[in-house]
Design a protein around this motif. Structure first.
Motif, PDB file in Angstrom:
ATOM      1  N   TRP A 172     -49.589 -67.004 -50.776  1.00 52.76           N
ATOM      2  CA  TRP A 172     -48.320 -67.188 -50.086  1.00 52.76           C
ATOM      3  C   TRP A 172     -48.556 -68.037 -48.845  1.00 52.76           C
ATOM      4  O   TRP A 172     -49.573 -67.899 -48.157  1.00 52.76           O
ATOM      5  CB  TRP A 172     -47.715 -65.837 -49.695  1.00 52.76           C
ATOM      6  CG  TRP A 172     -47.193 -65.074 -50.872  1.00 52.76           C
ATOM      7  CD1 TRP A 172     -47.913 -64.458 -51.842  1.00 52.76           C
ATOM      8  CD2 TRP A 172     -45.822 -64.860 -51.203  1.00 52.76           C
ATOM      9  NE1 TRP A 172     -47.093 -63.871 -52.759  1.00 52.76           N
ATOM     10  CE2 TRP A 172     -45.796 -64.097 -52.392  1.00 52.76           C
ATOM     11  CE3 TRP A 172     -44.613 -65.227 -50.612  1.00 52.76           C
ATOM     12  CZ2 TRP A 172     -44.607 -63.710 -53.009  1.00 52.76           C
ATOM     13  CZ3 TRP A 172     -43.431 -64.835 -51.226  1.00 52.76           C
ATOM     14  CH2 TRP A 172     -43.441 -64.093 -52.406  1.00 52.76           C
ATOM     15  N   ASN A 173     -47.599 -68.911 -48.530  1.00 52.22           N
ATOM     16  CA  ASN A 173     -47.663 -69.758 -47.344  1.00 52.22           C
ATOM     17  C   ASN A 173     -46.640 -69.268 -46.325  1.00 52.22           C
ATOM     18  O   ASN A 173     -45.433 -69.296 -46.582  1.00 52.22           O
ATOM     19  CB  ASN A 173     -47.372 -71.216 -47.708  1.00 52.22           C
ATOM     20  CG  ASN A 173     -48.458 -71.801 -48.592  1.00 52.22           C
ATOM     21  OD1 ASN A 173     -49.642 -71.539 -48.392  1.00 52.22           O
ATOM     22  ND2 ASN A 173     -48.063 -72.593 -49.577  1.00 52.22           N
ATOM     23  N   ILE A 174     -47.135 -68.821 -45.178  1.00 51.68           N
ATOM     24  CA  ILE A 174     -46.299 -68.198 -44.157  1.00 51.68           C
ATOM     25  C   ILE A 174     -46.203 -69.123 -42.950  1.00 51.68           C
ATOM     26  O   ILE A 174     -47.206 -69.418 -42.293  1.00 51.68           O
ATOM     27  CB  ILE A 174     -46.888 -66.831 -43.732  1.00 51.68           C
ATOM     28  CG1 ILE A 174     -47.083 -65.947 -44.967  1.00 51.68           C
ATOM     29  CG2 ILE A 174     -45.995 -66.163 -42.697  1.00 51.68           C
ATOM     30  CD1 ILE A 174     -47.854 -64.660 -44.686  1.00 51.68           C
ATOM     31  N   THR A 234     -42.428 -67.824 -46.959  1.00 52.62           N
ATOM     32  CA  THR A 234     -42.214 -66.793 -45.938  1.00 52.62           C
ATOM     33  C   THR A 234     -42.165 -67.442 -44.564  1.00 52.62           C
ATOM     34  O   THR A 234     -42.967 -68.336 -44.271  1.00 52.62           O
ATOM     35  CB  THR A 234     -43.353 -65.759 -45.970  1.00 52.62           C
ATOM     36  OG1 THR A 234     -43.467 -65.217 -47.275  1.00 52.62           O
ATOM     37  CG2 THR A 234     -43.085 -64.626 -44.981  1.00 52.62           C
ATOM     38  N   VAL A 235     -41.230 -67.011 -43.732  1.00 54.81           N
ATOM     39  CA  VAL A 235     -41.106 -67.524 -42.373  1.00 54.81           C
ATOM     40  C   VAL A 235     -41.171 -66.340 -41.406  1.00 54.81           C
ATOM     41  O   VAL A 235     -40.533 -65.310 -41.641  1.00 54.81           O
ATOM     42  CB  VAL A 235     -39.783 -68.289 -42.171  1.00 54.81           C
ATOM     43  CG1 VAL A 235     -39.685 -68.848 -40.749  1.00 54.81           C
ATOM     44  CG2 VAL A 235     -39.646 -69.413 -43.204  1.00 54.81           C
ATOM     45  N   VAL A 236     -41.950 -66.502 -40.344  1.00 55.17           N
ATOM     46  CA  VAL A 236     -42.012 -65.489 -39.285  1.00 55.17           C
ATOM     47  C   VAL A 236     -41.721 -66.188 -37.966  1.00 55.17           C
ATOM     48  O   VAL A 236     -42.432 -67.122 -37.584  1.00 55.17           O
ATOM     49  CB  VAL A 236     -43.380 -64.786 -39.232  1.00 55.17           C
ATOM     50  CG1 VAL A 236     -43.380 -63.724 -38.134  1.00 55.17           C
ATOM     51  CG2 VAL A 236     -43.726 -64.156 -40.579  1.00 55.17           C
ATOM     52  N   HIS A 255     -34.106 -73.365 -40.876  1.00 54.52           N
ATOM     53  CA  HIS A 255     -33.711 -72.766 -42.148  1.00 54.52           C
ATOM     54  C   HIS A 255     -33.110 -73.830 -43.084  1.00 54.52           C
ATOM     55  O   HIS A 255     -33.500 -73.945 -44.253  1.00 54.52           O
ATOM     56  CB  HIS A 255     -32.697 -71.645 -41.901  1.00 54.52           C
ATOM     57  CG  HIS A 255     -32.000 -71.171 -43.142  1.00 54.52           C
ATOM     58  ND1 HIS A 255     -30.834 -71.759 -43.594  1.00 54.52           N
ATOM     59  CD2 HIS A 255     -32.296 -70.189 -44.028  1.00 54.52           C
ATOM     60  CE1 HIS A 255     -30.449 -71.161 -44.702  1.00 54.52           C
ATOM     61  NE2 HIS A 255     -31.311 -70.207 -44.995  1.00 54.52           N
ATOM     62  N   ASP A 256     -32.169 -74.598 -42.559  1.00 56.41           N
ATOM     63  CA  ASP A 256     -31.482 -75.587 -43.387  1.00 56.41           C
ATOM     64  C   ASP A 256     -32.460 -76.644 -43.916  1.00 56.41           C
ATOM     65  O   ASP A 256     -32.359 -77.069 -45.077  1.00 56.41           O
ATOM     66  CB  ASP A 256     -30.369 -76.261 -42.589  1.00 56.41           C
ATOM     67  CG  ASP A 256     -29.242 -75.292 -42.240  1.00 56.41           C
ATOM     68  OD1 ASP A 256     -29.220 -74.179 -42.800  1.00 56.41           O
ATOM     69  OD2 ASP A 256     -28.397 -75.648 -41.406  1.00 56.41           O
ATOM     70  N   PRO A 312     -39.254 -72.495 -51.459  1.00 63.07           N
ATOM     71  CA  PRO A 312     -38.808 -71.242 -52.083  1.00 63.07           C
ATOM     72  C   PRO A 312     -38.884 -70.044 -51.137  1.00 63.07           C
ATOM     73  O   PRO A 312     -39.577 -69.053 -51.408  1.00 63.07           O
ATOM     74  CB  PRO A 312     -39.792 -71.096 -53.254  1.00 63.07           C
ATOM     75  CG  PRO A 312     -41.056 -71.702 -52.745  1.00 63.07           C
ATOM     76  CD  PRO A 312     -40.623 -72.878 -51.884  1.00 63.07           C
ATOM     77  N   VAL A 313     -38.162 -70.116 -50.039  1.00 61.82           N
ATOM     78  CA  VAL A 313     -38.218 -69.055 -49.031  1.00 61.82           C
ATOM     79  C   VAL A 313     -37.573 -67.783 -49.580  1.00 61.82           C
ATOM     80  O   VAL A 313     -36.422 -67.807 -50.038  1.00 61.82           O
ATOM     81  CB  VAL A 313     -37.506 -69.489 -47.731  1.00 61.82           C
ATOM     82  CG1 VAL A 313     -37.566 -68.370 -46.697  1.00 61.82           C
ATOM     83  CG2 VAL A 313     -38.133 -70.766 -47.181  1.00 61.82           C
ATOM     84  N   THR A 314     -38.311 -66.695 -49.540  1.00 61.76           N
ATOM     85  CA  THR A 314     -37.794 -65.398 -50.006  1.00 61.76           C
ATOM     86  C   THR A 314     -37.777 -64.344 -48.909  1.00 61.76           C
ATOM     87  O   THR A 314     -37.070 -63.338 -49.037  1.00 61.76           O
ATOM     88  CB  THR A 314     -38.618 -64.870 -51.186  1.00 61.76           C
ATOM     89  OG1 THR A 314     -39.997 -64.794 -50.794  1.00 61.76           O
ATOM     90  CG2 THR A 314     -38.497 -65.782 -52.398  1.00 61.76           C
ATOM     91  N   ASN A 315     -38.565 -64.554 -47.844  1.00 59.28           N
ATOM     92  CA  ASN A 315     -38.636 -63.568 -46.758  1.00 59.28           C
ATOM     93  C   ASN A 315     -38.674 -64.257 -45.411  1.00 59.28           C
ATOM     94  O   ASN A 315     -39.334 -65.295 -45.244  1.00 59.28           O
ATOM     95  CB  ASN A 315     -39.890 -62.701 -46.914  1.00 59.28           C
ATOM     96  CG  ASN A 315     -39.758 -61.674 -48.015  1.00 59.28           C
ATOM     97  OD1 ASN A 315     -39.263 -60.576 -47.812  1.00 59.28           O
ATOM     98  ND2 ASN A 315     -40.206 -62.050 -49.221  1.00 59.28           N
ATOM     99  N   TRP A 316     -37.954 -63.658 -44.457  1.00 58.48           N
ATOM    100  CA  TRP A 316     -37.932 -64.187 -43.082  1.00 58.48           C
ATOM    101  C   TRP A 316     -37.989 -62.981 -42.143  1.00 58.48           C
ATOM    102  O   TRP A 316     -37.117 -62.111 -42.184  1.00 58.48           O
ATOM    103  CB  TRP A 316     -36.659 -64.983 -42.851  1.00 58.48           C
ATOM    104  CG  TRP A 316     -36.605 -65.780 -41.574  1.00 58.48           C
ATOM    105  CD1 TRP A 316     -36.820 -65.330 -40.305  1.00 58.48           C
ATOM    106  CD2 TRP A 316     -36.289 -67.176 -41.446  1.00 58.48           C
ATOM    107  NE1 TRP A 316     -36.671 -66.337 -39.393  1.00 58.48           N
ATOM    108  CE2 TRP A 316     -36.337 -67.484 -40.076  1.00 58.48           C
ATOM    109  CE3 TRP A 316     -35.959 -68.178 -42.367  1.00 58.48           C
ATOM    110  CZ2 TRP A 316     -36.074 -68.770 -39.607  1.00 58.48           C
ATOM    111  CZ3 TRP A 316     -35.699 -69.450 -41.904  1.00 58.48           C
ATOM    112  CH2 TRP A 316     -35.761 -69.744 -40.521  1.00 58.48           C
TER     113      TRP A 316
END
Length: 260
Positions: free
Chosen positions: A111-113, A170-172, A213-214, A222-226
């Motif tokens: 996964w790439n965060i 994934t974005v944090v 985000h945009d 393919p962002v699934t989690n933030w």
């Protein structure tokens, strides 16, 4: 773009809300929950920068025994109550505790965060007053506030993702897009009265996250989690197939999506 090495040697990854300098409490929670062999990714407001730079060697030495025993590594994202210099220049770079520059990417279990810090301090008027008062009295100016706390929408760095064939899932961040809770400013009304520019700046803060985000969605990531912190509350909701998790102070959430 700061691409970190794979962390596949660790069994798990936890995302943690604001800790406000309470590293000892965080380690207590790690031990209490029986967390071992894990990455702990802190969403910001770590409290870095309020002490003298040389003091962090001593702070780390006090933490390192527990970190080594549990085999946990702390990765710190910039909050508004953190000195950006420590993050931009990676001034904390100990074996088991590191400050991450904005737009760092962590690789874990394929996964790439993407990690991006920054937000607006709603209490900045009080912090600026404390700095002004110290100067007036001829005292050492305390490190209470940093002007460059706002998050940044860096389109050039985001473009490097495509150039390097990296897809973000994934974005944090420290703060959140405007379409995520909280929507109202309950609890900060008195700060808004003291700081005439605060409302506009907090709107801009969230707009930066909207832009990030945009961009990711438009570029097919393919962002699934933030995950985000900053608001001292806990909430989970799905928006357009993305799970947005707001983490409260010292809240530890095990990110195990990679197990699916």
């Amino acid at each position: 773009m700061n691409l970190l090495q794979d962390y596949n040697e660790y069994d798990s990854l936890f995302v943690c809300g604001d800790i406000h300098g309470e590293f000892k409490t965080l380690l207590y929670e790690i031990k209490r929950k029986g967390i071992n062999n894990a990455i702990i990714l802190i969403t910001g407001d770590c409290g870095i920068g309020f002490e003298k730079s040389g003091d962090y060697e001593q702070v780390y030495q006090k933490l390192s025994r527990t970190l080594q025993k549990t085999n946990c590594q702390l990765l710190l994202i910039r909050g508004n109550h953190d000195d950006p210099e420590y993050y931009q220049n990676k001034l904390i770079d100990f074996p088991l505790m590191k400050t991450l520059p904005d737009y760092s990417i962590i690789r874990f279990k394929n996964w790439n965060i993407l990690c991006i810090g920054g937000a607006i301090s709603v209490d900045r008027s009080e912090r600026l007053h404390a700095i002004w008062f110290a100067r007036l009295k001829g005292l050492t100016v305390p490190k209470y506030y940093w002007e460059n706390e706002m998050p940044i929408f860096d389109k050039m760095l985001l473009a490097e993702l495509k150039a390097n064939n990296i897809l973000i899932d994934t974005v944090v961040t420290h703060t959140a897009p405007s379409f995520c809770k909280p929507f109202i400013k309950t609890g900060i009304e008195h700060w808004l009265l003291k700081d005439k520019e605060l409302e506009a700046d907090t709107i801009q803060e969230r707009k930066v996250m909207d832009n990030i985000h945009d961009y990711l969605i438009q570029e097919g990531h393919p962002v699934t989690n933030w995950f985000y912190g900053h608001f001292h509350n806990s909430h989970t909701e799905y928006i357009s197939n993305i799970c947005f998790r707001m983490l409260g102070i010292m809240e530890l959430y095990e990110y195990n999506e990679w197990k699916k």
